[in-house]
Design a protein around this motif. Structure first.
Motif, PDB file in Angstrom:
ATOM      1  N   ALA A  66      16.162  -9.250 -12.110  1.00 35.25           N
ATOM      2  CA  ALA A  66      16.777  -9.030 -13.267  1.00 35.25           C
ATOM      3  C   ALA A  66      17.508  -7.626 -14.196  1.00 35.25           C
ATOM      4  O   ALA A  66      16.425  -7.060 -14.310  1.00 35.25           O
ATOM      5  N   GLY A  67      18.775  -7.798 -14.471  1.00 37.92           N
ATOM      6  CA  GLY A  67      19.107  -5.475 -14.659  1.00 37.92           C
ATOM      7  C   GLY A  67      18.480  -5.008 -13.528  1.00 37.92           C
ATOM      8  O   GLY A  67      18.692  -3.710 -13.643  1.00 37.92           O
ATOM      9  N   GLY A  68      18.127  -5.796 -12.066  1.00 36.66           N
ATOM     10  CA  GLY A  68      17.740  -4.453 -10.916  1.00 36.66           C
ATOM     11  C   GLY A  68      16.386  -4.580 -11.459  1.00 36.66           C
ATOM     12  O   GLY A  68      15.532  -3.502 -10.270  1.00 36.66           O
ATOM     13  N   THR A  69      15.926  -5.513 -11.470  1.00 41.77           N
ATOM     14  CA  THR A  69      14.469  -5.580 -12.135  1.00 41.77           C
ATOM     15  C   THR A  69      13.204  -6.217 -11.804  1.00 41.77           C
ATOM     16  O   THR A  69      14.442  -7.796 -12.385  1.00 41.77           O
TER      17      THR A  69
ATOM     18  N   THR B 155       0.650  -1.445  -0.057  1.00 39.05           N
ATOM     19  CA  THR B 155       0.436  -0.104   0.188  1.00 39.05           C
ATOM     20  C   THR B 155       0.965   1.379   0.065  1.00 39.05           C
ATOM     21  O   THR B 155       0.718   2.248  -0.599  1.00 39.05           O
ATOM     22  N   PHE B 156       2.000   1.422   0.844  1.00 40.41           N
ATOM     23  CA  PHE B 156       3.218   2.602   1.037  1.00 40.41           C
ATOM     24  C   PHE B 156       3.707   2.807  -0.339  1.00 40.41           C
ATOM     25  O   PHE B 156       3.680   3.921  -0.572  1.00 40.41           O
ATOM     26  N   HIS B 157       4.411   1.629  -1.085  1.00 39.46           N
ATOM     27  CA  HIS B 157       4.796   1.361  -2.246  1.00 39.46           C
ATOM     28  C   HIS B 157       3.745   1.910  -3.434  1.00 39.46           C
ATOM     29  O   HIS B 157       4.748   2.924  -3.961  1.00 39.46           O
ATOM     30  N   TRP B 158       2.823   1.654  -3.550  1.00 38.78           N
ATOM     31  CA  TRP B 158       1.801   1.855  -4.844  1.00 38.78           C
ATOM     32  C   TRP B 158       1.730   3.138  -4.740  1.00 38.78           C
ATOM     33  O   TRP B 158       1.906   3.780  -5.404  1.00 38.78           O
TER      34      TRP B 158
ATOM     35  N   LEU C  98      12.309  -0.293  -4.272  1.00 34.91           N
ATOM     36  CA  LEU C  98      11.461  -0.834  -3.412  1.00 34.91           C
ATOM     37  C   LEU C  98      12.550  -0.750  -1.810  1.00 34.91           C
ATOM     38  O   LEU C  98      11.554  -0.409  -0.902  1.00 34.91           O
ATOM     39  N   ALA C  99      14.218  -1.021  -1.871  1.00 34.61           N
ATOM     40  CA  ALA C  99      14.554  -0.722  -0.845  1.00 34.61           C
ATOM     41  C   ALA C  99      14.230   0.606  -0.306  1.00 34.61           C
ATOM     42  O   ALA C  99      14.040   1.025   0.817  1.00 34.61           O
ATOM     43  N   GLU C 100      14.093   2.111  -0.741  1.00 36.90           N
ATOM     44  CA  GLU C 100      13.946   2.992  -0.753  1.00 36.90           C
ATOM     45  C   GLU C 100      12.141   2.834   0.220  1.00 36.90           C
ATOM     46  O   GLU C 100      12.243   3.213   1.636  1.00 36.90           O
TER      47      GLU C 100
ATOM     48  N   SER D 202      13.085  -8.840   1.684  1.00 36.46           N
ATOM     49  CA  SER D 202      14.221  -7.351   2.235  1.00 36.46           C
ATOM     50  C   SER D 202      13.990  -6.092   2.320  1.00 36.46           C
ATOM     51  O   SER D 202      14.050  -5.780   3.110  1.00 36.46           O
ATOM     52  N   ALA D 203      13.064  -5.020   1.259  1.00 37.79           N
ATOM     53  CA  ALA D 203      12.809  -4.256   1.018  1.00 37.79           C
ATOM     54  C   ALA D 203      11.803  -3.979   2.888  1.00 37.79           C
ATOM     55  O   ALA D 203      11.755  -2.869   3.266  1.00 37.79           O
ATOM     56  N   CYS D 204      11.207  -5.350   3.229  1.00 33.54           N
ATOM     57  CA  CYS D 204      10.071  -4.612   4.113  1.00 33.54           C
ATOM     58  C   CYS D 204      11.076  -5.392   5.806  1.00 33.54           C
ATOM     59  O   CYS D 204      11.273  -4.604   6.560  1.00 33.54           O
ATOM     60  N   LEU D 205      12.278  -6.146   5.747  1.00 33.48           N
ATOM     61  CA  LEU D 205      12.748  -6.667   6.765  1.00 33.48           C
ATOM     62  C   LEU D 205      14.230  -6.314   7.388  1.00 33.48           C
ATOM     63  O   LEU D 205      14.252  -6.660   8.359  1.00 33.48           O
TER      64      LEU D 205
END
Length: 232
Positions: free
Chosen positions: A143-146, A28-31, A77-79, A120-123
């Motif tokens: 793949a390619g950062g995506t 929800t936050f990311h979107w 996602l990490a940000e 990992s983005a959350c954890l």
């Protein structure tokens, strides 16, 4: 001479260490951060909820979640994860009895391990905040950062948690009967039964019935914070 840990303590995350469901809250936050319509979030929640209610295995629901992130940049996602944690932490993200248990294990020199179907983005922010030694989680394929929408390996749910706990204990030369595990759902039973000191968190009926029969330690669960049954 450095002496390694004598015990490990494994912690499920969603509705065990934290009060809600990291994956849906994060989505929800990311979107929203990307400017996606609220209707898309509602549709995704409804689809995942329907899959769970229909009896679809949690592993499949977990895979469906990551397909929603197809095309997302890993760095974005990490940000979002860092920003999501910064927002949620002051709102009471951590479940106090389990957070305190993790502190006790850390002070005792035990190896502390987060084990979750989340990613990992959350954890990573959660693990850094509690000072966990290891984070074992579902790994989206990149793949390619995506993100491709698929996974590298299996979702970290059910039997996969048990297998990873056994791998960690073997790697550190730890005796399972000395180790601990904390979980809130029947899907955590494989993890909980892999150690000598399981702790059931909350009131999941199947888990509670097993815990009562086996005379396990029990802790109260958090107030529910989310719209979906456990998918991690």
């Amino acid at each position: 001479m450095t002496i390694g840990p004598l015990r490990a303590a494994f912690f499920d995350v969603d509705e065990t260490l934290i009060t809600g469901k990291s994956m849906l809250s994060f989505l929800t936050f990311h979107w929203a951060r990307e400017g996606r319509a609220a209707s898309r979030v509602a549709s995704a929640r409804a689809a995942l909820s329907h899959q769970l209610r229909s009896g679809m295995p949690r592993e499949q629901v977990n895979r469906a979640y990551y397909r929603l992130l197809r095309g997302s940049r890993e760095t974005d996602l990490a940000e979002s994860g860092r920003l999501w944690f910064a927002r949620e932490h002051p709102r009471g993200l951590f479940h106090p009895p389990v957070r305190e248990a993790l502190r006790r294990h850390s002070r005792a020199g035990d190896l502390t391990v987060l084990v979750s179907g989340s990613f990992s983005a959350c954890l990573d922010p959660i693990g850094q905040a509690v000072g966990s030694d290891l984070v074992v989680c579902t790994i989206p394929e990149v793949a390619g950062g995506t993100l491709t929408g698929e996974l590298t390996g299996s979702p970290m749910i059910g039997r996969a948690k048990e297998e990873e706990a056994q791998r960690v204990m073997a790697a550190f030369g730890l005796r399972p009967e000395h180790c601990y595990a904390y979980g809130d759902d029947a899907s955590d039973l494989a993890l909980l039964t892999s150690v000598g000191n399981p702790v059931a968190v909350g009131g999941d009926p199947a888990l509670t019935a097993h815990a009562v029969r086996a005379n396990w330690t029990r802790l109260p669960g958090p107030a529910l914070n989310g719209l979906l049954g456990k998918a991690a």
